[in-house]
Design an enzyme around this catalytic site. Structure first.
Site, PDB file in Angstrom:
ATOM      1  N   LYS A  94       0.857  -1.191   0.000  1.00 50.96           N
ATOM      2  CA  LYS A  94       0.000   0.000   0.000  1.00 50.96           C
ATOM      3  C   LYS A  94       0.879   1.221   0.000  1.00 50.96           C
ATOM      4  CE  LYS A  94      -3.879   2.154   0.196  1.00 50.96           C
ATOM      5  NZ  LYS A  94      -3.399   2.882  -1.015  1.00 50.96           N
ATOM      6  N   GLN A 115       7.244   3.963   3.829  1.00 55.30           N
ATOM      7  CA  GLN A 115       5.840   3.555   3.844  1.00 55.30           C
ATOM      8  C   GLN A 115       5.630   2.277   4.672  1.00 55.30           C
ATOM      9  OE1 GLN A 115       3.893   5.616   1.391  1.00 55.30           O
ATOM     10  NE2 GLN A 115       2.237   5.071   2.767  1.00 55.30           N
ATOM     11  N   LYS A 118       5.557   3.421   8.288  1.00 49.37           N
ATOM     12  CA  LYS A 118       4.398   4.304   8.475  1.00 49.37           C
ATOM     13  C   LYS A 118       3.111   3.477   8.543  1.00 49.37           C
ATOM     14  CE  LYS A 118       4.123   7.562   5.385  1.00 49.37           C
ATOM     15  NZ  LYS A 118       3.773   8.539   4.325  1.00 49.37           N
ATOM     16  N   LYS A 130       5.458   1.726  -3.088  1.00 47.37           N
ATOM     17  CA  LYS A 130       5.371   3.072  -3.656  1.00 47.37           C
ATOM     18  C   LYS A 130       5.654   2.987  -5.139  1.00 47.37           C
ATOM     19  CE  LYS A 130       4.771   7.313  -2.094  1.00 47.37           C
ATOM     20  NZ  LYS A 130       4.162   7.797  -0.842  1.00 47.37           N
ATOM     21  N   GLY A 169      -2.697   8.195  -4.376  1.00 53.77           N
ATOM     22  CA  GLY A 169      -2.017   9.388  -4.858  1.00 53.77           C
ATOM     23  C   GLY A 169      -0.794   9.747  -4.044  1.00 53.77           C
ATOM     24  N   ASP A 170      -0.043  10.687  -4.557  1.00 55.41           N
ATOM     25  CA  ASP A 170       1.085  11.326  -3.872  1.00 55.41           C
ATOM     26  C   ASP A 170       1.318  12.625  -4.661  1.00 55.41           C
ATOM     27  OD1 ASP A 170       3.262  10.515  -1.691  1.00 55.41           O
ATOM     28  OD2 ASP A 170       4.368  11.514  -3.278  1.00 55.41           O
ATOM     29  N   THR A 214      -4.292  13.573   5.079  1.00 52.47           N
ATOM     30  CA  THR A 214      -2.877  13.711   5.437  1.00 52.47           C
ATOM     31  C   THR A 214      -2.652  15.014   6.201  1.00 52.47           C
ATOM     32  OG1 THR A 214      -2.389  12.512   3.403  1.00 52.47           O
ATOM     33  CG2 THR A 214      -0.526  13.470   4.567  1.00 52.47           C
ATOM     34  N   ASN A 245      -1.935  19.265  -1.577  1.00 57.70           N
ATOM     35  CA  ASN A 245      -2.993  18.651  -0.785  1.00 57.70           C
ATOM     36  C   ASN A 245      -2.683  18.617   0.718  1.00 57.70           C
ATOM     37  OD1 ASN A 245      -3.717  15.708   0.366  1.00 57.70           O
ATOM     38  ND2 ASN A 245      -5.429  16.547  -0.798  1.00 57.70           N
ATOM     39  N   SER A 381      -6.818   5.792   3.764  1.00 61.66           N
ATOM     40  CA  SER A 381      -6.905   4.881   2.618  1.00 61.66           C
ATOM     41  C   SER A 381      -7.339   3.492   3.082  1.00 61.66           C
ATOM     42  CB  SER A 381      -5.550   4.755   1.919  1.00 61.66           C
ATOM     43  OG  SER A 381      -5.334   5.820   1.032  1.00 61.66           O
TER      44      SER A 381
END
Ligand code: GLU
Length: 449
Positions: A94, A115, A118, A130, A169-170, A214, A245, A381
């Site tokens: 993820k 990630q 996290k 990622k 997204g990123d 976020t 964002n 998410s």
């Protein structure tokens, strides 16, 4: 088996350097985690024996592919696509997709590595990965972005799935891109597989609060951190870098919690608005018009624009770097500390350089690493996946309450782990150790894979 712990950690780092040459950001992210793990090996000899750290430093799978597409003038363009499936011990891979010209394998690996920890900290059943591309969406038409996304997904679809790998997204990938990517996935597979992507539109499987998550999450984390020190946002002066964002919704939540965000930035410079950033104008400029931050100063009388320069020159009590990696260096950190900054909370992934983190430590500035503070996006998410799996739809209030609870929980875990491992107040160590233990236990249970 006797293990000389500091030597062991050095040896692991040397091996990571040797087999991943030139991938500076990846080295930096690994180094920062390894620096925290010596204390763990001291307690858990089994992880040294089974080379658990070494295995976690090696991605499970790395995919690199060609993305050909045609621009509006008919010229053929070729970009490179990446997906690094880093670790699936806790759940399907993820993590987001980043579309930015700076994207290369080293950047994707650093982001994928972060990630993993996290996602573990969120306590949700998600592994880490990622991806992205060196495609630059800036200045591209909607039609060009759509053709690029369709070409990108024409390769990516074979590697992802609701139980395999779930992108989102990123930087450079928002609701528009997720829409085009989802459309192409559905078309190729002939499956309406909602859980294959997160950050979807609200009318077709998306979850409330995912867009805000976020930035809101980082503000909630800061709130928990300040509360632990008997402090609050009330009346504080805050600087948030970036205007994407994370920054936009960070500003929104900080204002709701009683702080005033006086500056925001983009790659061209920064604006200062002593009245507090007017979010309606910022959203119009950055989200609707996809313009520059200077347009904000053109429209708001109380604002001024500085071209180039460092937004960290603006005095504040709370700094939330929310733009990109390594945007805040040792010099900027010294300026912040000198100007009385007391809290630094990373909204972006690894925005502070190792030098900056050292400066904060020495100056007694409380510091929250991104892998803890910005975990609200990916946690939400996971909530989106949960709603997709049960074909359910939660209210904004319910989702936001969950997000706040998750962020408080992450802060508490980092805080307690730091104490347990002899470094009270060190949220970097707390986050790295707590995240690692969660992943390592599962890796260990799954045998040698
Ligand atoms: N790109 C975000 C992050 O850095 C979100 C990833 C996701 O929602 O999967 O955590």
């Amino acid at each position: 088996m006797h293990v000389d712990v500091p030597a062991k950690v050095q040896e692991i780092y040397a091996e990571v350097l040797r087999r991943n040459p030139g991938e500076q950001e990846f080295h930096q992210a690994v180094r920062e985690v390894l620096d925290s793990l010596a204390v763990v090996l001291g307690r858990h000899g089994e992880y040294a024996e089974m080379k658990t750290i070494e295995r976690i430093c090696e991605p499970e799978r790395q995919i690199i592919f060609r993305v050909p597409w045609q621009d509006d003038s008919g010229e053929v363009q070729i970009n490179r696509g990446f997906r690094v499936e880093f670790n699936s011990a806790l759940g399907p891979y993820k993590g987001g997709l980043r579309f930015h010209p700076s994207v290369n394998l080293g950047i994707v690996k650093f982001l994928g590595f972060e990630q993993v920890f996290k996602n573990a900290l969120t306590g949700m059943p998600i592994g880490g990965g990622k991806g992205g591309s060196d495609f630059d969406p800036k200045g591209r038409s909607d039609a060009e972005v759509m053709r690029f996304c369709q070409s990108f997904m024409t390769e990516l679809y074979r590697h992802i799935g609701e139980y395999t790998d779930v992108p989102a997204g990123d930087i450079g990938v928002g609701a528009r891109e997720i829409g085009y990517l989802f459309g192409q996935y559905k078309r190729i597979t002939n499956r309406y597989e909602s859980g294959v992507l997160t950050g979807k539109g609200l009318g077709w499987g998306g979850a409330l609060v995912r867009t805000e998550a976020t930035g809101y999450g980082a503000a909630f984390f800061a709130q928990a951190m300040m509360a632990a020190a008997g402090d609050s946002f009330d009346g504080t002066r805050v600087v948030i870098s970036g205007s994407g964002n994370v920054a936009v919704y960070g500003i929104e939540k900080v204002h709701q919690l009683g702080g005033t965000v006086v500056a925001a930035s983009d790659s061209s410079g920064y604006v200062v608005d002593e009245k507090g950033i007017d979010l309606d104008v910022l959203k119009q400029v950055k989200e609707v018009e996809r313009g520059r931050i200077s347009d904000y100063a053109d429209r708001v009388a109380s604002a001024s624009f500085t071209e180039g320069g460092s937004v960290w020159d603006v005095p504040c009590e709370v700094a939330m770097p929310s733009a990109t990696q390594n945007e805040l260096d040792g010099d900027a950190a010294r300026v912040l500390a000198r100007n009385g900054c007391r809290y630094v909370v990373e909204g972006a992934n690894m925005p502070c350089t190792p030098d900056a983190v050292d400066v904060f430590r020495e100056a007694g500035v409380a510091f929250a690493p991104g892998k803890a503070a910005n975990a609200g996006g990916v946690a939400t998410s996971a909530l989106e996946m949960q709603q997709n799996a049960s074909r359910d739809r939660w209210s904004f209030e319910h989702s936001e309450a969950k997000l706040q609870e998750i962020m408080r929980g992450i802060h508490q875990r980092c805080h307690e782990t730091a104490e347990d491992y002899g470094s009270p107040g060190d949220l970097v160590l707390g986050a790295n150790v707590a995240g690692f233990l969660e992943v390592a236990e599962a890796v260990h249970a799954h045998g040698l894979i």
